[in-house]
Write an enzyme that holds these catalytic residues in place. Structure first.
Site, PDB file in Angstrom:
ATOM      1  N   ASP A 166      21.134   0.337  -5.562  1.00 31.32           N
ATOM      2  CA  ASP A 166      21.612   0.936  -6.811  1.00 31.32           C
ATOM      3  C   ASP A 166      22.380  -0.085  -7.653  1.00 31.32           C
ATOM      4  O   ASP A 166      23.089  -0.942  -7.082  1.00 31.32           O
ATOM      5  CB  ASP A 166      22.552   2.088  -6.413  1.00 31.32           C
ATOM      6  CG  ASP A 166      23.205   2.747  -7.597  1.00 31.32           C
ATOM      7  OD1 ASP A 166      22.492   3.451  -8.336  1.00 31.32           O
ATOM      8  OD2 ASP A 166      24.414   2.527  -7.805  1.00 31.32           O
TER       9      ASP A 166
ATOM     10  N   GLU B 285      17.350  -1.423  -8.436  1.00 35.86           N
ATOM     11  CA  GLU B 285      17.405  -0.719  -9.719  1.00 35.86           C
ATOM     12  C   GLU B 285      18.166  -1.587 -10.710  1.00 35.86           C
ATOM     13  O   GLU B 285      19.391  -1.601 -10.740  1.00 35.86           O
ATOM     14  CB  GLU B 285      18.108   0.633  -9.554  1.00 35.86           C
ATOM     15  CG  GLU B 285      18.129   1.448 -10.825  1.00 35.86           C
ATOM     16  CD  GLU B 285      19.512   1.940 -11.201  1.00 35.86           C
ATOM     17  OE1 GLU B 285      20.475   1.499 -10.570  1.00 35.86           O
ATOM     18  OE2 GLU B 285      19.628   2.766 -12.126  1.00 35.86           O
TER      19      GLU B 285
ATOM     20  N   ASP C  38      34.093 -10.550  -8.471  1.00 41.29           N
ATOM     21  CA  ASP C  38      32.893  -9.685  -8.527  1.00 41.29           C
ATOM     22  C   ASP C  38      31.804 -10.519  -9.182  1.00 41.29           C
ATOM     23  O   ASP C  38      31.953 -10.943 -10.330  1.00 41.29           O
ATOM     24  CB  ASP C  38      33.200  -8.429  -9.373  1.00 41.29           C
ATOM     25  CG  ASP C  38      32.006  -7.467  -9.425  1.00 41.29           C
ATOM     26  OD1 ASP C  38      32.161  -6.366  -9.969  1.00 41.29           O
ATOM     27  OD2 ASP C  38      30.923  -7.851  -8.930  1.00 41.29           O
TER      28      ASP C  38
ATOM     29  N   ARG D 200      22.767  -4.679 -11.157  1.00 41.86           N
ATOM     30  CA  ARG D 200      23.436  -5.513 -12.161  1.00 41.86           C
ATOM     31  C   ARG D 200      24.876  -5.809 -11.722  1.00 41.86           C
ATOM     32  O   ARG D 200      25.515  -6.697 -12.281  1.00 41.86           O
ATOM     33  CB  ARG D 200      23.428  -4.815 -13.518  1.00 41.86           C
ATOM     34  CG  ARG D 200      24.124  -3.449 -13.481  1.00 41.86           C
ATOM     35  CD  ARG D 200      23.970  -2.668 -14.755  1.00 41.86           C
ATOM     36  NE  ARG D 200      24.712  -3.268 -15.850  1.00 41.86           N
ATOM     37  CZ  ARG D 200      24.704  -2.771 -17.081  1.00 41.86           C
ATOM     38  NH1 ARG D 200      23.965  -1.715 -17.367  1.00 41.86           N
ATOM     39  NH2 ARG D 200      25.391  -3.335 -18.044  1.00 41.86           N
TER      40      ARG D 200
ATOM     41  N   ASP E 139       0.843  -1.215   0.000  1.00 42.31           N
ATOM     42  CA  ASP E 139       0.000   0.000   0.000  1.00 42.31           C
ATOM     43  C   ASP E 139       0.868   1.251   0.000  1.00 42.31           C
ATOM     44  O   ASP E 139       0.430   2.317   0.454  1.00 42.31           O
ATOM     45  CB  ASP E 139      -0.901  -0.007   1.223  1.00 42.31           C
ATOM     46  CG  ASP E 139      -0.100  -0.069   2.519  1.00 42.31           C
ATOM     47  OD1 ASP E 139      -0.689   0.106   3.600  1.00 42.31           O
ATOM     48  OD2 ASP E 139       1.134  -0.296   2.443  1.00 42.31           O
TER      49      ASP E 139
HETATM   50  O1  7SA Z   1      20.430   5.189 -22.794  1.00 40.12           O
HETATM   51  C1  7SA Z   1      19.260   5.072 -22.031  1.00 40.12           C
HETATM   52  C2  7SA Z   1      18.498   3.858 -22.456  1.00 40.12           C
HETATM   53  O2  7SA Z   1      18.040   3.995 -23.797  1.00 40.12           O
HETATM   54  C3  7SA Z   1      17.126   2.925 -24.152  1.00 40.12           C
HETATM   55  O3  7SA Z   1      16.666   3.128 -25.463  1.00 40.12           O
HETATM   56  C4  7SA Z   1      19.329   2.593 -22.346  1.00 40.12           C
HETATM   57  C5  7SA Z   1      18.374   1.425 -22.633  1.00 40.12           C
HETATM   58  O4  7SA Z   1      19.069   0.196 -22.524  1.00 40.12           O
HETATM   59  C6  7SA Z   1      17.788   1.574 -24.018  1.00 40.12           C
HETATM   60  O5  7SA Z   1      16.811   0.545 -24.223  1.00 40.12           O
HETATM   61  O6  7SA Z   1      19.877   2.427 -21.015  1.00 40.12           O
HETATM   62  C7  7SA Z   1      21.322   2.319 -21.074  1.00 40.12           C
HETATM   63  O7  7SA Z   1      21.867   3.478 -20.428  1.00 40.12           O
HETATM   64  C8  7SA Z   1      21.593   3.548 -19.028  1.00 40.12           C
HETATM   65  C9  7SA Z   1      22.119   4.871 -18.494  1.00 40.12           C
HETATM   66  O8  7SA Z   1      23.488   4.970 -18.669  1.00 40.12           O
HETATM   67  C10 7SA Z   1      22.255   2.369 -18.335  1.00 40.12           C
HETATM   68  C11 7SA Z   1      21.569   1.107 -18.896  1.00 40.12           C
HETATM   69  O9  7SA Z   1      22.147  -0.032 -18.284  1.00 40.12           O
HETATM   70  C12 7SA Z   1      21.754   1.030 -20.397  1.00 40.12           C
HETATM   71  O10 7SA Z   1      20.970  -0.047 -20.879  1.00 40.12           O
HETATM   72  O11 7SA Z   1      22.024   2.416 -16.915  1.00 40.12           O
HETATM   73  C13 7SA Z   1      23.272   2.331 -16.197  1.00 40.12           C
HETATM   74  O12 7SA Z   1      23.638   3.665 -15.816  1.00 40.12           O
HETATM   75  C14 7SA Z   1      22.808   4.272 -14.855  1.00 40.12           C
HETATM   76  C15 7SA Z   1      23.298   5.670 -14.624  1.00 40.12           C
HETATM   77  C16 7SA Z   1      22.800   3.466 -13.547  1.00 40.12           C
HETATM   78  C17 7SA Z   1      22.237   2.089 -13.910  1.00 40.12           C
HETATM   79  O13 7SA Z   1      22.213   1.282 -12.740  1.00 40.12           O
HETATM   80  C18 7SA Z   1      23.092   1.447 -14.965  1.00 40.12           C
HETATM   81  O14 7SA Z   1      22.508   0.226 -15.382  1.00 40.12           O
HETATM   82  N1  7SA Z   1      21.990   4.113 -12.509  1.00 40.12           N
HETATM   83  C19 7SA Z   1      22.474   4.113 -11.127  1.00 40.12           C
HETATM   84  C20 7SA Z   1      23.956   3.900 -10.988  1.00 40.12           C
HETATM   85  C21 7SA Z   1      24.834   4.920 -10.786  1.00 40.12           C
HETATM   86  C22 7SA Z   1      26.237   4.593 -10.404  1.00 40.12           C
HETATM   87  O15 7SA Z   1      26.213   4.301  -9.047  1.00 40.12           O
HETATM   88  C23 7SA Z   1      24.459   6.340 -10.791  1.00 40.12           C
HETATM   89  O16 7SA Z   1      25.271   6.967 -11.803  1.00 40.12           O
HETATM   90  C24 7SA Z   1      22.972   6.533 -11.118  1.00 40.12           C
HETATM   91  O17 7SA Z   1      22.541   7.810 -10.672  1.00 40.12           O
HETATM   92  C25 7SA Z   1      22.159   5.443 -10.447  1.00 40.12           C
HETATM   93  O18 7SA Z   1      20.775   5.691 -10.539  1.00 40.12           O
HETATM   94  O19 7SA Z   1      36.924   4.228 -10.687  1.00 40.12           O
HETATM   95  C26 7SA Z   1      35.728   4.109 -11.424  1.00 40.12           C
HETATM   96  C27 7SA Z   1      35.758   5.137 -12.449  1.00 40.12           C
HETATM   97  C28 7SA Z   1      36.314   4.746 -13.731  1.00 40.12           C
HETATM   98  O20 7SA Z   1      35.953   3.397 -13.985  1.00 40.12           O
HETATM   99  C29 7SA Z   1      35.745   5.599 -14.834  1.00 40.12           C
HETATM  100  O21 7SA Z   1      36.493   5.350 -16.018  1.00 40.12           O
HETATM  101  C30 7SA Z   1      35.831   7.066 -14.473  1.00 40.12           C
HETATM  102  O22 7SA Z   1      35.336   7.847 -15.537  1.00 40.12           O
HETATM  103  C31 7SA Z   1      35.324   6.393 -12.199  1.00 40.12           C
HETATM  104  C32 7SA Z   1      34.979   7.332 -13.255  1.00 40.12           C
HETATM  105  N2  7SA Z   1      33.636   7.212 -13.581  1.00 40.12           N
HETATM  106  C33 7SA Z   1      32.824   8.439 -13.470  1.00 40.12           C
HETATM  107  C34 7SA Z   1      31.807   8.428 -14.599  1.00 40.12           C
HETATM  108  O23 7SA Z   1      32.493   8.502 -15.832  1.00 40.12           O
HETATM  109  C35 7SA Z   1      30.883   9.610 -14.468  1.00 40.12           C
HETATM  110  O24 7SA Z   1      29.841   9.503 -15.432  1.00 40.12           O
HETATM  111  C36 7SA Z   1      32.100   8.470 -12.143  1.00 40.12           C
HETATM  112  C37 7SA Z   1      33.051   8.615 -10.994  1.00 40.12           C
HETATM  113  O25 7SA Z   1      31.219   9.574 -12.097  1.00 40.12           O
HETATM  114  C38 7SA Z   1      30.249   9.628 -13.116  1.00 40.12           C
HETATM  115  O26 7SA Z   1      29.377   8.513 -12.996  1.00 40.12           O
HETATM  116  C39 7SA Z   1      28.107   8.930 -12.475  1.00 40.12           C
HETATM  117  C40 7SA Z   1      27.022   8.584 -13.481  1.00 40.12           C
HETATM  118  O27 7SA Z   1      27.284   9.302 -14.680  1.00 40.12           O
HETATM  119  C41 7SA Z   1      25.676   9.020 -12.932  1.00 40.12           C
HETATM  120  O28 7SA Z   1      24.651   8.624 -13.807  1.00 40.12           O
HETATM  121  C42 7SA Z   1      27.806   8.180 -11.186  1.00 40.12           C
HETATM  122  C43 7SA Z   1      28.853   8.472 -10.118  1.00 40.12           C
HETATM  123  O29 7SA Z   1      28.851   9.824  -9.818  1.00 40.12           O
HETATM  124  O30 7SA Z   1      26.538   8.591 -10.707  1.00 40.12           O
HETATM  125  C44 7SA Z   1      25.430   8.354 -11.583  1.00 40.12           C
HETATM  126 CA    CA Z   2       2.758  -0.480   4.035  1.00 41.42          CA
HETATM  127 CA    CA Z   3      30.278  -5.177  -9.572  1.00 40.47          CA
END
Ligand code: 7SA
Ligand code: CA
Ligand code: CA
Length: 546
Positions: free
Chosen positions: A220, A246, A178, A223, A47
């Site tokens: 969060d 999620e 992992d 996957r 609910d």
């Molecule tokens: O495209 C949309 C859809 O179109 C449709 O037509 C598609 C769909 O499949 C298609 O049918 O969806 C695709 O795209 C989605 C969005 O990207 C994907 C989905 O799987 C894919 O199918 O969803 C993924 O991304 C979401 C943002 C995630 C989903 O769980 C995931 O499946 N959402 C949650 C997860 C996170 C992360 O915790 C959060 O991300 C979201 O708010 C939350 O709701 O040391 C590590 C490291 C290095 O490896 C990197 O190289 C370096 O660059 C760190 C650094 N990474 C940085 C990232 O580059 C930067 O973008 C990181 C530190 O900060 C950022 O990452 C952000 C992220 O951008 C933001 O969205 C993250 C951390 O601050 O916080 C958020």
């Molecule tokens: Ca309840």
């Molecule tokens: Ca993992």
């Protein structure tokens, strides 16, 4: 030995009886049902109506500490009908990056790249979090924290969580350390199967429950780790709480040899729910909203013919990833629903099974509060739950269907050519909402039947082109909108009469008016004095006079 006289005994009995009546009579205190689904999924009674209590740019745009803003709004959030609020990640996030190639903007700090469990974050400090969460819980709004066990921002001096490498704590410590996907390169991913890591989170979840009023979690990036881990964590910390995962991963995101590559969105998210015993965001519905026509919305998980499937869906229109947010770059808007469909989408998720989530900016920044508050009230008045039955009617365009609540039936017609609800099934149907030129129409068939009441207005002396109408304080009497008033007949002129249906037992207030035929908003004369009252009963007659 203390003996009770017969008279005293009766007095105590009477007082106990009164107390019991009082308890049963206060419905709102007992409205929140708890418990899991019969399959053991944690949906807190089914609910729930949840508010997403943040948006992407809050850390860059809030006028003051967010936790204080939310605490001060707790009463309003409760009165708007929300039973739960999804708060952002409670752990401090000191990361930043520039999401734009052209402008100098800083993202980061939202919580998803958190450092350690220190709660002095960009949303406010530890004490403000404790107080906001306690205030919300005290008002009956359950606090659901966003949890990110897949990864964190590792290895900086002074971190309160500084785990050494090559101990099996991280994905990069071994070939298969992992049991899920990597976040980005994966070099910040945990090995959540490692006992120390598992217990680190288990203890923190207990801490959030004991000291930060946690009643549920939003997991969060599920996957990124095994769903069994989520079930184990919930079992050991908040087994009776609410949990939602999620899983945003489309069929084509899975490798060819994985069964899910050839499955539907519904199969994939239901499989996650089966293994984690958590409810799951309805990305099957989101996919249909994004890529299908409005009549395809029936293919969301929440519309599945099997209640065991519908009841685990957590429905949403947009969130901090998919939708727009006030502030820099308009947030992330990875997969935004077309603006012109937003109100219809909310009308659908709040009128249908599953657990609906409302996104903060839609409710409090972009002018939909009254519309959404009304939809939530309709849902709760009719007793619509996550597992309620739903029947779609494919004979009309758009999306037409009926949701069976425990207190009545709701018929919805979105963007449809359906003209009369009785074409779907016999009434009596009472119109509850008619918005945006009829693209959003809701009717209810309450378990309370309607009765014919005879209305008369005496001394209705009219000119040509004028007639006598009745207008009053409920839907059947036009909600005091003279353009919706009910016309009477001059069969016993100058007394005018007509029969109007009212819900049996309900008391209505009303007045006679003389209104122009050509201009419905022009009232020539209002009945003087105080309003007339009538309590609807069979063959009831009620008379007003000019
Ligand atoms: O495209 C949309 C859809 O179109 C449709 O037509 C598609 C769909 O499949 C298609 O049918 O969806 C695709 O795209 C989605 C969005 O990207 C994907 C989905 O799987 C894919 O199918 O969803 C993924 O991304 C979401 C943002 C995630 C989903 O769980 C995931 O499946 N959402 C949650 C997860 C996170 C992360 O915790 C959060 O991300 C979201 O708010 C939350 O709701 O040391 C590590 C490291 C290095 O490896 C990197 O190289 C370096 O660059 C760190 C650094 N990474 C940085 C990232 O580059 C930067 O973008 C990181 C530190 O900060 C950022 O990452 C952000 C992220 O951008 C933001 O969205 C993250 C951390 O601050 O916080 C958020
Ligand atoms: Ca309840
Ligand atoms: Ca993992």
């Amino acid at each position: 030995m203390f003996s009770l006289s017969n008279r005293h005994f009766k007095q105590i009995l009477y007082l106990v009886f009164l107390f019991v009546i009082l308890i049963i009579a206060t419905p709102q205190a007992w409205a929140d049902t708890d418990g899991k689904t019969s399959n053991g999924v944690r949906f807190h009674g089914g609910d729930e109506v949840i508010l997403q209590g943040f948006h992407w740019n809050i850390v860059r745009t809030a006028e003051e500490d967010w936790y204080k803003i939310v605490k001060d709004k707790a009463e309003e959030i409760k009165n708007d009908g929300f039973t739960g609020i999804w708060l952002p990640v409670p752990w401090r996030d000191q990361s930043f990056w520039n999401p734009s190639r052209t402008e100098n903007i800083e993202f980061g700090g939202e919580g998803y790249f958190w450092t350690d469990f220190n709660k002095n974050s960009r949303y406010g400090d530890d004490l403000e979090l404790k107080e906001a969460a306690a205030e919300l819980k005290g008002k009956g709004v359950k606090v659901i924290y966003d949890i990110v066990p897949n990864h964190h921002n590792r290895g900086h001096l002074g971190d309160e969580l500084d785990l050494p490498s090559n101990q099996g704590y991280y994905r990069t410590d071994c070939g298969n350390c992992d049991d899920g996907d990597p976040f980005m390169s994966g070099d910040s991913d945990f090995n959540t199967a490692n006992p120390r890591i598992y217990n680190l989170f288990k203890d923190e979840f207990s801490n959030l429950k004991e000291n930060y009023s946690a009643s549920g979690f939003r997991f969060d990036f599920v996957r990124g780790y095994a769903p069994e881990r989520i079930d184990a964590w919930m079992n050991q910390t908040l087994d009776e709480g609410f949990c939602v995962g999620e899983l945003w991963k489309s069929p084509q995101d899975y490798p060819n040899n994985d069964w899910r590559h050839h499955a539907t969105w519904q199969d994939i998210i239901k499989n996650f729910s089966d293994t984690s015993n958590c409810s799951v965001f309805d990305f099957a519905l989101k996919d249909r909203m994004q890529n299908g026509s409005i009549s395809d919305w029936k293919y969301g998980l929440n519309g599945n013919p099997d209640a065991k499937w519908r009841e685990v869906a957590v429905t949403f229109v947009d969130n901090h990833d998919t939708g727009y947010s006030p502030g820099p770059l308009g947030g992330q808007h990875h997969w935004p629903l077309a603006d012109q469909q937003r109100k219809m989408a909310y009308a659908y998720i709040l009128s249908s099974p599953g657990t609906p989530v409302v996104y903060w900016p839609h409710m409090y920044d972009w002018g939909l509060k009254d519309f959404l508050k009304n939809l939530i009230k309709i849902r709760q008045d009719l007793g619509i739950k996550a597992y309620s039955d739903i029947k779609f009617d494919n004979r009309y365009s758009g999306l037409v269907g009926r949701t069976m609540g425990s207190k009545g039936e709701l018929l919805f017609a979105l963007d449809s050519n359906l003209s009369d609800p009785r074409q779907v099934v016999s009434g009596p149907w009472r119109e509850l909402m008619n918005e945006d030129n009829g693209t959003i129409r809701l009717w209810e068939k309450t378990l309370k039947p309607e009765v014919d009441v005879k209305f008369s207005c005496e001394n209705g002396l009219t000119q040509l082109g004028q007639s006598v109408y009745v207008v009053g304080n409920n839907t059947n009497l036009g909600n005091w909108d003279v353009t919706q008033a009910i016309k009477l007949n001059p069969d016993t002129y100058p007394t005018w009469n007509n029969t109007i249906k009212l819900i049996a037992g309900e008391t209505a207030e009303w007045k006679c008016i003389i209104r122009s035929e050509s201009n419905p908003s022009q009232v020539i004369k209002w009945e003087q004095g105080s309003n007339n009252f009538v309590t609807a009963a069979l063959d009831e007659v009620t008379v007003g006079h000019f």
